[in-house]
Write an enzyme that holds these catalytic residues in place. Structure first.
Site, PDB file in Angstrom:
ATOM      1  N   LYS A  22       0.826  -1.200   0.000  1.00  0.00           N
ATOM      2  CA  LYS A  22       0.000   0.000   0.000  1.00  0.00           C
ATOM      3  C   LYS A  22       0.870   1.264   0.000  1.00  0.00           C
ATOM      4  CE  LYS A  22      -3.752  -0.454   2.504  1.00  0.00           C
ATOM      5  NZ  LYS A  22      -4.330  -0.660   3.852  1.00  0.00           N
ATOM      6  N   ARG A  91      -2.961   3.223   8.546  1.00  0.00           N
ATOM      7  CA  ARG A  91      -3.314   2.065   7.708  1.00  0.00           C
ATOM      8  C   ARG A  91      -2.170   1.064   7.675  1.00  0.00           C
ATOM      9  NH1 ARG A  91      -4.557   5.029   2.065  1.00  0.00           N
ATOM     10  NH2 ARG A  91      -5.842   3.167   1.718  1.00  0.00           N
ATOM     11  N   GLY A 100      -6.385 -10.231   8.340  1.00  0.00           N
ATOM     12  CA  GLY A 100      -5.989 -10.492   9.723  1.00  0.00           C
ATOM     13  C   GLY A 100      -5.106  -9.410  10.316  1.00  0.00           C
ATOM     14  N   MET A 102      -4.248  -5.345  11.314  1.00  0.00           N
ATOM     15  CA  MET A 102      -5.106  -4.369  11.974  1.00  0.00           C
ATOM     16  C   MET A 102      -5.925  -3.567  10.964  1.00  0.00           C
ATOM     17  SD  MET A 102      -4.291  -1.374  14.701  1.00  0.00           S
ATOM     18  CE  MET A 102      -4.369  -0.063  13.495  1.00  0.00           C
ATOM     19  N   ARG A 335      -3.425  -0.710  -6.683  1.00  0.00           N
ATOM     20  CA  ARG A 335      -2.529  -1.876  -6.773  1.00  0.00           C
ATOM     21  C   ARG A 335      -2.883  -2.613  -8.056  1.00  0.00           C
ATOM     22  NH1 ARG A 335      -5.547  -4.753  -1.758  1.00  0.00           N
ATOM     23  NH2 ARG A 335      -7.592  -4.538  -2.674  1.00  0.00           N
ATOM     24  N   HIS A 451      -6.121 -32.275   4.595  1.00  0.00           N
ATOM     25  CA  HIS A 451      -6.198 -33.624   4.027  1.00  0.00           C
ATOM     26  C   HIS A 451      -7.139 -33.642   2.827  1.00  0.00           C
ATOM     27  CE1 HIS A 451      -7.881 -37.762   3.784  1.00  0.00           C
ATOM     28  NE2 HIS A 451      -6.607 -38.101   3.994  1.00  0.00           N
ATOM     29  N   SER A 783      14.718 -41.221 -19.805  1.00  0.00           N
ATOM     30  CA  SER A 783      13.455 -40.562 -19.481  1.00  0.00           C
ATOM     31  C   SER A 783      13.273 -40.675 -17.975  1.00  0.00           C
ATOM     32  CB  SER A 783      12.304 -41.236 -20.223  1.00  0.00           C
ATOM     33  OG  SER A 783      11.086 -40.628 -19.832  1.00  0.00           O
ATOM     34  N   CYS A 851       8.878 -38.308 -17.920  1.00  0.00           N
ATOM     35  CA  CYS A 851       7.542 -38.821 -18.220  1.00  0.00           C
ATOM     36  C   CYS A 851       6.717 -39.025 -16.967  1.00  0.00           C
ATOM     37  CB  CYS A 851       7.631 -40.102 -19.027  1.00  0.00           C
ATOM     38  SG  CYS A 851       8.452 -41.435 -18.154  1.00  0.00           S
ATOM     39  N   TYR A 871      12.735 -32.720 -23.502  1.00  0.00           N
ATOM     40  CA  TYR A 871      11.277 -32.673 -23.555  1.00  0.00           C
ATOM     41  C   TYR A 871      10.654 -33.050 -22.217  1.00  0.00           C
ATOM     42  CZ  TYR A 871      11.252 -37.805 -23.894  1.00  0.00           C
ATOM     43  OH  TYR A 871      11.431 -39.129 -23.636  1.00  0.00           O
TER      44      TYR A 871
HETATM   45  P1  ADP Z   1      -7.624  -2.003   3.375  1.00  0.00           P
HETATM   46  O1  ADP Z   1      -6.229  -2.442   3.510  1.00  0.00           O
HETATM   47  O2  ADP Z   1      -8.594  -2.883   4.094  1.00  0.00           O
HETATM   48  O3  ADP Z   1      -7.997  -1.691   1.964  1.00  0.00           O
HETATM   49  P2  ADP Z   1      -7.378   0.856   3.803  1.00  0.00           P
HETATM   50  O4  ADP Z   1      -6.146   1.271   4.505  1.00  0.00           O
HETATM   51  O5  ADP Z   1      -7.376   1.021   2.354  1.00  0.00           O
HETATM   52  O6  ADP Z   1      -7.736  -0.640   4.226  1.00  0.00           O
HETATM   53  O7  ADP Z   1      -8.515   1.692   4.480  1.00  0.00           O
HETATM   54  C1  ADP Z   1      -9.830   1.315   4.732  1.00  0.00           C
HETATM   55  C2  ADP Z   1     -10.764   2.370   4.193  1.00  0.00           C
HETATM   56  O8  ADP Z   1     -10.452   3.647   4.722  1.00  0.00           O
HETATM   57  C3  ADP Z   1     -10.672   2.492   2.693  1.00  0.00           C
HETATM   58  O9  ADP Z   1     -11.965   2.626   2.160  1.00  0.00           O
HETATM   59  C4  ADP Z   1      -9.871   3.738   2.490  1.00  0.00           C
HETATM   60  O10 ADP Z   1     -10.193   4.348   1.277  1.00  0.00           O
HETATM   61  C5  ADP Z   1     -10.266   4.577   3.683  1.00  0.00           C
HETATM   62  N1  ADP Z   1      -9.211   5.516   4.042  1.00  0.00           N
HETATM   63  C6  ADP Z   1      -7.944   5.208   4.381  1.00  0.00           C
HETATM   64  N2  ADP Z   1      -7.226   6.320   4.568  1.00  0.00           N
HETATM   65  C7  ADP Z   1      -8.044   7.348   4.364  1.00  0.00           C
HETATM   66  C8  ADP Z   1      -7.875   8.772   4.398  1.00  0.00           C
HETATM   67  N3  ADP Z   1      -6.698   9.309   4.669  1.00  0.00           N
HETATM   68  N4  ADP Z   1      -8.939   9.539   4.124  1.00  0.00           N
HETATM   69  C9  ADP Z   1     -10.127   8.965   3.820  1.00  0.00           C
HETATM   70  N5  ADP Z   1     -10.359   7.664   3.757  1.00  0.00           N
HETATM   71  C10 ADP Z   1      -9.325   6.850   4.030  1.00  0.00           C
HETATM   72 MG    MG Z   2      -7.992  -0.309   0.801  1.00  0.00          MG
END
Ligand code: ADP
Ligand code: MG
Ligand code: MG
Length: 892
Positions: A22, A91, A100, A102, A335, A451, A783, A851, A871
């Protein structure tokens, strides 16, 4: 000195190791001049240091403070400033996106004072209090550890009290009251107060992201996906922008192309007056992105421009998050987007057409695994409806059947001709018969290496595992879906192993268009842009141009040979002869085994000869002009005799009735007893049979030689190669080869033609690999039989491993994947390398192939390319996959 903090203006997308996915992409967008709210990234290195020592690395907070000061200076206000607060989001973002970790915390900087300031400057009191209550809730749960359901309950209670359905109907004073309730709740639960200091909020949020790296769900996910545990996560701190300031604001998500089909166009959702996850949370109905054009043409145009910029820059499908604050567009994330297999092929072809990527890059962007997925029949997408449950797509394909809850029931119903789906919480080796009997396996627990997943993949059976929303009650013979639907034993369900979904009832199947095309060249020429068949055809054509490895097929019948050829096989790398000894011919084999005199044995062999010859003529005709490697008989002979118990029972029953038991049965039982082996896999089989059973090799070679002459006189171009299995020492091969050449010379003389059939050997024992230099004196080709070579290198049998302890080994991390699926490079691969080097040292023009089933496995194909093989040979169905991967391997 180590640096722990980078401004968005300082990073770039090549810095994902340090800044996470990110963070590095936020930096890339910033560098491209896109409107990204300013911010900075705390590196994964800081996280690692924190996790190692349990405390903040020295100097970290000073660096964060300095960057914060920069943000404040450019914004002209400070974090949490009482009359006009600067607010931030925190973030998480590791190198690989990972569930998983935060959750993002928005609106950091609000407290009892600044909330009033925000209300004033925004002119929107409700907005200010709503933001504050969200912060208290998010920080309270993610940082301070209060169960988020406690907050939800207070919110629901308040709504009941006010008699409203929706959050948006709560007033500013309602929300202010809620903030008080939340703060009390936090104090009650933790003994701690909600931090009023903005700086403390920020600091604790950053450290909580670090700690979340080791959360239980994150650890589990990493183990399943083979992501290293010591990467750590970066943390992004960013100025807030607000999509929830009214009708002229909003937030949305978008893809630069359709991630399902790969077609160009504008795909996404927009939600007016919304913040953060609102748009994907399903709380209110979103509008399609096209609608934004009507709502806010300027932002819409801006967004389209930025999307084009991003796609051109990344030269790939991008996935985007954006927010509009009072008519100003902000980009919040991008991304390279995930896509379906179909989209991957179409997209690669279209980007190449547009000149954004080269044909080789297009080839590198698709995969054999994706191609394999496109070759399975699929559910008719227009008829699927909503799924009962989703789980891990563990083994691809589509299957329909009635639900059963144990192995015995599966076996019983399947024997009666019913198609069944075996449903378990998780499977164990005891469920094996049921899994074999079922069309599909569905479990509520376990991941890609459980499994159920491993065994189903091994059997090519459809499997969805870990469908955790399902409650499976084996006792009561029913399962319950998340929406409360109860499915009793005997009900029909449809299981989509490619998508990991389960549907009620019978969903109609459609043939794969890709298979239709591969079978008969039909399809393609779609009306709009590149269609998936065209795209696959182009990727395969490119692969065929660049690959060095040839691709052959393993085929034992003319029908398989014909199909393999259509799929692009350049010959047969393994034609097994054992099935040619079954059916009606079993009687002749019995006679050969029971023969008391040479004359009797010769008679049995003479009867087998014309039948074998016919087999070979058919196959050589189907593969005319291409090499066909025929393997001499490999399995132990008792596999062709009746079962010991069956015979013994038959004889005992006759005796009990006072009758004379059948003399043939008695003779057979004697032979079965004589030939019993403790470890048939390591017993009298392969070349050993040829050396011990007189006449067997001669008969097979005669059948091959005469088939070749027959094809020659019919004007064909047969290219038979004779392959000797399970050789461990050059002397074995020398003896058999002399016999082969004696017979071929005889046939040549009699027919007046020159028979030129190369003689080679399988390399499937460690000793063969280690003495390959000697063996190459007698072998014209090698082979690798990597199935047996894997078994003999590890010293275990595949069936026993897979049935008994495979999943335990995966759980304990001894295996990361099955060595029968992906070649074990470290052990078996080393033997392959030795054999290639030493074999070619003796005989530089030694032809070398593989093979085993690994010949159709993408990762293994790359290994064989690097190892310098000529091959790979695999099942006809995998031939296109191997062609594609051989091409991709050549590009690396
Ligand atoms: P995830 O990894 O789950 O995509 P994000 O970090 O992208 O989480 O954030 C979750 C939500 O919060 C997203 O919808 C993102 O667009 C929004 N968000 C994150 N940072 C900001 C910000 N600075 N201003 C407004 N919205 C934000
Ligand atoms: Mg996001
Ligand atoms: Mg073998």
């Amino acid at each position: 000195m180590v640096r722990y903090v980078y401004d968005f203006t300082e990073g770039g997308r090549d810095m994902a190791d340090l800044l996470g996915g990110k963070g590095s992409n936020l930096a890339e967008m910033t560098r491209l001049g896109l409107p990204v709210p300013p911010g900075f990234t705390v590196t994964s290195e800081a996280c690692r240091a924190f996790l190692e020592t349990g405390s903040e690395p020295a100097g970290l907070w000073e660096e964060v403070s300095a960057h914060l000061a920069g943000l404040e200076a450019s914004a002209g206000r400070s974090l949490g400033q009482p009359d006009d607060p600067l607010l931030l989001s925190v973030r998480s973002g590791a190198k690989f996106s990972m569930p998983g970790m935060m959750e993002t915390i928005l609106d950091i900087g609000l407290n009892d004072d600044s909330v009033l300031g925000l209300a004033k400057v925004s002119g929107n009191e409700r907005f200010a209090w709503d933001s504050y209550r969200r912060l208290v809730q998010m920080l309270g749960s993610t940082v301070m550890g209060v169960d988020s359901s406690r907050f939800e309950r207070s919110l629901a209670l308040l709504k009941d009290l006010r008699g409203v359905q929706d959050d948006v109907h709560l007033t500013a004073s309602d929300l202010a009251e809620l903030v008080e309730t939340y703060k009390n709740l936090i104090h009650l639960e933790t003994g701690d107060h909600f931090p009023q200091s903005p700086a403390e909020q920020l600091r604790r949020a950053i450290l909580a992201v670090f700690e979340s790296w080791n959360g239980e769900r994150a650890r589990l996910y990493r183990r399943r996906e083979h992501i290293a545990d010591d990467l750590g996560t970066a943390v992004n701190v960013q100025r807030m922008v607000f999509g929830n300031l009214g009708a002229d604001s909003g937030s949305g998500v978008a893809f630069t192309r359709d991630p399902a089909t790969g077609r160009s166009g504008l795909y996404g959702d927009y939600l007016p007056d919304a913040q953060g996850e609102d748009v994907v949370a399903g709380i209110r109905n979103t509008v399609p992105l096209a609608e934004l054009k009507r709502l806010d043409a300027r932002s819409y145009d801006g967004l389209r421009t930025h999307m084009r910029t991003l796609e051109r820059h990344y030269r790939d499908l991008c996935d985007i998050e954006f927010t509009i604050e009072r008519g100003t567009l902000w980009m919040l994330q991008t991304r390279v987007g995930k896509r379906t297999a179909e989209a991957a092929f179409v997209l690669a072809a279209e980007l190449a057409d547009e000149g954004l990527i080269t044909p080789d890059e297009a080839l590198a962007r698709v995969s054999g695994e994706g191609l394999a997925r496109l070759m399975f029949p699929r559910f008719d997408a227009s008829a699927t409806g909503t799924a009962l449950a989703h789980g891990v797509p563990a083994s691809p394909g589509a299957a329909v059947g009635t639900v059963v809850f144990d192995s015995a029931q599966a076996v019983r119903r399947a024997a009666a001709g019913e198609k069944v789906v075996l449903v378990r919480q998780e499977t164990t080796p005891d469920d094996l018969p049921g899994m074999i009997a079922a069309q599909a396996v569905l479990t509520s627990r376990g991941g890609k290496t459980s499994h159920a997943a491993v065994v189903a993949r091994g059997m090519g059976k459809v499997c969805v595992c870990g469908a955790e929303e399902l409650t499976v009650d084996t006792e009561a013979r029913r399962f319950t879906a998340a929406d409360g639907t109860v499915v009793e034993e005997g009900t029909v369900v449809s299981v989509d192993g490619s998508a990991g979904a389960v549907y009620a009832g019978s969903v109609p199947l459609v043939d794969s268009a890709v298979i239709r095309y591969l079978e008969d060249g039909r399809g393609g020429g779609g009306s709009q842009g590149v269609d998936v068949v065209d795209a696959v055809a182009r990727a395969l054509a490119r692969a065929d141009t660049v690959r060095r490895l040839e691709v052959r097929a393993n085929a034992d019948t003319p029908e398989d040979a014909v199909r393999a050829r259509r799929f692009g096989a350049q010959g047969i790398g393994l034609c097994r002869t054992e099935h040619m000894f079954l059916g009606d011919r079993r009687k002749l084999v019995e006679q050969m085994i029971l023969a008391g005199t040479d004359a009797e044995r010769d008679r049995a062999l003479a009867d087998l000869l014309p039948l074998q010859r016919r087999d070979f003529v058919g196959i050589l005709e189907a593969m005319d002009g291409l090499p066909v490697t025929i393997r001499l008989l490999d399995p132990p002979l008792h596999e062709f005799l009746p079962d010991h118990t069956e015979l013994a029972v038959r004889i005992a029953t006759a005796q009990a009735r006072g009758e004379e038991p059948d003399a043939h049965d008695v003779a057979l039982l004697g032979a079965v007893n004589r030939m019993h082996e403790e470890n048939p896999m390591l017993g009298l089989r392969g070349v050993r049979l040829g050396l011990v059973v007189p006449g067997l090799v001669a008969m097979q070679v005669r059948a091959i030689g005469e088939a070749v002459t027959e094809r020659l006189s019919a004007g064909g171009a047969p290219q038979a190669e004779i392959m000797v299995p399970l050789v461990g020492d050059v002397r074995e091969l020398r003896l058999v080869r002399a016999e082969v050449q004696r017979v071929l010379a005889e046939i040549s003389r009699a027919a007046g033609v020159v028979l030129d059939c190369p003689v080679g050997t399988m390399i499937e024992l460690p000793r063969a690999a280690l003495t390959a230099g000697r063996i190459a004196e007698e072998a014209e080709f090698f082979s690798f039989g990597t199935n047996d070579l894997t078994q003999t290198t590890w010293g275990f049998s595949r069936d026993d491993v897979e049935a008994e302890f495979f999943s335990a080994y995966l759980d304990k991390g001894v295996f990361s994947t099955s060595p029968f699926e992906a070649l074990d490079r470290e052990g078996v691969g080393r033997l392959v390398n030795i054999a290639v080097a030493e074999g070619r040292a003796t005989r530089p023009d030694l032809k070398i192939g593989v093979c085993g089933e690994h010949g159709g496995d993408p990762d293994s194909v790359h290994f064989f390319h690097t190892a310098g093989l000529d091959y790979v040979s695999c099942s006809p169905f995998r031939v296109p996959v191997a062609r594609l991967e051989a091409g991709r391997a050549a590009l690396e």
